[in-house]
Structure formats: C-alpha cells, structure tokens
Design an enzyme around this catalytic site. Structure first.
Site, short mmCIF file in Angstrom:
data_model
loop_
_atom_site.label_atom_id
_atom_site.label_comp_id
_atom_site.label_asym_id
_atom_site.label_seq_id
_atom_site.Cartn_x
_atom_site.Cartn_y
_atom_site.Cartn_z
N HIS A 208 43.41 43.39 44.13
CA HIS A 208 42.06 43.58 43.58
C HIS A 208 41.63 45.05 43.67
O HIS A 208 41.18 45.64 42.68
CB HIS A 208 41.07 42.70 44.34
CG HIS A 208 39.67 42.82 43.84
ND1 HIS A 208 39.17 42.02 42.84
CD2 HIS A 208 38.65 43.65 44.18
CE1 HIS A 208 37.92 42.35 42.59
NE2 HIS A 208 37.58 43.34 43.40
N GLU A 209 41.76 45.61 44.85
CA GLU A 209 41.32 46.99 45.04
C GLU A 209 42.20 47.98 44.27
O GLU A 209 41.74 49.01 43.81
CB GLU A 209 41.31 47.34 46.53
CG GLU A 209 40.32 46.53 47.35
CD GLU A 209 38.89 46.59 46.81
OE1 GLU A 209 38.51 47.63 46.24
OE2 GLU A 209 38.18 45.58 46.94
N HIS B 150 40.82 48.48 40.79
CA HIS B 150 39.78 49.52 40.73
C HIS B 150 40.40 50.91 40.88
O HIS B 150 40.02 51.85 40.16
CB HIS B 150 38.77 49.30 41.87
CG HIS B 150 37.99 48.03 41.77
ND1 HIS B 150 37.33 47.64 40.62
CD2 HIS B 150 37.75 47.05 42.69
CE1 HIS B 150 36.72 46.50 40.83
NE2 HIS B 150 36.97 46.12 42.08
#
Length: 354
Positions: A17-18, A21
C-alpha cells in the site's frame, strides 16, 4: 509458522500500500521525506538520498510522508504544489496496489478453485418449469438477479434466497443481447434423484468450468470484484445494526482465525489455498476501506481534494491545507482508538473467549 506467515503477510499488505503512494509520488517528482512501515517509535532507520526509511515498533500501519502533505510549502516538489489530478493519483495509488495484490492472489488460486463457474445455462433437469423463450433457455447467461450482478453460479441462488420473495427480476445475456425477465416466478422445485431421494433445486445445469490462462484471469477479476461487493455488504450490515463493532476483527483476530483454519486443513496445499484466499479478501478489503471518504484515510483526502478544488474554483482563493490537516489528525486519532479497541476485543476473544 502460520502465525509468523500471517504477520509477514500483513506487513507485505502494508508495504504494498505505502509503496503505491511512494512510487506515484516519485513518478510525479514529489519529495518523500519518510517511508515507514508500522507505527510508534522507530526501531530501524536508513537514510536514503532524500528519504528516511524506517521500521516502527507497532505493526498497525505505515505511512509515506511527503513534503507539503498537510501544510503549504513553497517548493515545486511539495505535494501541495502539484496539480489536483496528480495529487488524486498519488492518494489512490495505495488502494490500487492493494487491489492489484488481491487480484494476483486470486489469480494464483484460480486454477485450484472449482467454484469459479460462470452462470451460463448448459441444460435443465427433467421437468424444469422455467424453460422457454419467455423464460430461460440453454446458452443463457444469468447476468443479474434482483439488481445484483452474478459472476459465478453460486450467486444465482444466493441472491434469489436473499430476496425473500418468489418473484425476481432477472437479466439474461442471450445471443449477445440483454433479455429482462421482470417479476419472474422462480422457486426451488422437488426433483427425484437417481437413488430415489428427493431434492429441491431450481433445476439448472451450468456449463463446465473453463481452464487456461485467460479463463483464470477472468475468474480472478470477477472474484476480486466479488470481494469488493463483500466489503460493501459488510459495511451495510454494520450501518444497519445487523452486526456491531464487537463483530469486527483486526490483525490479531485475523491471525487467530488463519491459525485455526490452518490447523483444520487436511493438507499443506489446502492450508496454503485458504491462506491465499483469506489474504486476497483482506487486500481487497484494504483497498475499498481506504477509499472511504473518512478523514485520515486516502478516500477522505481525495474527498477533501475535490471539495477544496471546487471551493477554490468558485472563490478564486487558495485554501490553507493546514485546516484540512487538523481534520485528518483528529480522524487519525479516532481511527487509532478504534484499532486499539478492536485489537483489545480480539485478544479477549482469542485468549479468554469473551
């Protein structure tokens, strides 16, 4: 070992997920000040060329801290200096990566899943009353039942039973065109099996499961979409009061559940299958939940981004992002409090059966 694998899987979900980003920010030239896995005090640190990489004590999340994320910064590389569409892509990238990971996990288990059968009618049981041009025909694909898309055969009976009525609105795909059966009467009928026993069924036989790479990709896509729908159904049950917060589970509850399921598995293959299936659901769950318009979540930031863009276009004045930062900080505190409550509840259920 199962518990260790489950903890590692959660770490991978957070990292993926990170990283979504992170890569999106880097692609648009946004400065990333810190990339962290976990929350709380840092236990490992590594200073890169411009980004500090940290591993933190509590495995409850992570973050990708970008310059100018919650405040106005006079820098062309600041998050706040980017065009609205770039910021939206950066914010959505984490959820997108989680969805992709869920899709890949489903794709890995698709060849082993016998339930992935499309609702295309192959034939009917003898005496089935639902056959005809104004009813069902061989080759029909049951596209939806009572407004619910049917990806697999089990969805047909699932949504008919959920309706609680004997009359259904069914959409078929017949010879490439849509056929609507409105208020169509359809209930299970009694049939006699070869051994003489009686069963109640709708009387439909569906086409055999397809095999091959393209078929598995298609099934994985439908399965991932079905997981998204499962999340929305669960949220609906939570809002309607059918389930409560005590019924929710966090990492501790999921690890305990996965461990119990692995103990009950009859083989390592079955345990690996169940493990991948559960974490595919969790990956898609994270994708959907993160895009909810709740402060501190990615969806909340996208919501504020849209609202801010509209206000600035109308007023022709740039809003100070620090006020949005205050809202997200408050939302983050509430989310952390909820996570602690759920974790405490999971511990009580796992160790004390409360």
């Amino acid at each position: 070992m199962v518990i260790i694998f489950a903890i590692l899987a959660f770490g991978i979900l957070i990292a993926v997920h990170e990283l979504g980003h992170f890569f999106a920010a880097k692609a648009f030239g946004v400065k990333v000040e810190e990339f962290a896995l976990g929350m709380g005090p840092a236990i490992l640190k590594k200073q890169g060329k411009e980004t500090l990489y940290t591993l933190r004590l509590l495995p409850l999340g992570g973050f990708c801290a970008m310059e100018g994320e919650d405040e106005e910064v006079d820098s062309p590389r600041a998050f706040s200096s980017q065009k609205a569409w770039k910021r939206a892509i950066i914010l959505c990238a984490g959820a997108a990566m989680n969805f992709v990971m869920g899709f890949i996990l489903v794709l890995c288990i698709a060849p082993m899943t016998a339930n992935f059968v499309e609702p295309v009618i192959d034939s009917f049981m003898e005496g089935c009353p639902y056959v005809g041009e104004e009813a069902l025909m061989e080759g029909d694909r049951i596209y939806s039942v009572d407004g619910h898309r049917t990806f697999f055969t089990n969805h047909v009976s699932q949504y008919m039973l959920r309706n609680g009525s004997e009359y259904h609105d069914i959409v078929l795909i017949r010879d490439g065109r849509r056929v609507k059966l409105e208020n169509f009467y359809m209930v299970p009928v009694e049939y006699t099996q070869s051994d003489g026993s009686s069963v109640f069924k709708y009387g439909l036989y569906f086409s055999p499961r397809e095999f091959g790479l393209w078929a598995n990709i298609k099934y994985a896509w439908f399965g991932s979409l079905d997981f998204c729908r499962l999340v929305w159904d669960s949220l609906g049950m939570l809002v309607s009061g059918q389930v409560g917060i005590r019924d929710m589970s966090g990492p501790v509850g999921v690890v305990d559940f996965v461990n119990d399921m692995a103990q009950e598995a009859e083989s390592t293959r079955e345990a690996a299958f169940d493990f991948c299936y559960i974490f595919a659901i969790i990956a898609v769950n994270l994708a959907v939940m993160n895009m909810l318009p709740i402060p501190a979540l990615d969806g909340g930031r996208v919501f504020f981004l849209i609202v801010t863009w509209i206000i600035e276009k109308i007023s022709r004045r740039k809003l100070n992002p620090k006020y949005e930062g205050y809202v997200h900080t408050a939302g983050f505190a509430l989310l952390m409090a909820l996570m602690v409550f759920i974790m405490f509840s999971d511990v009580l259920k796992a160790f004390f059966g409360v």
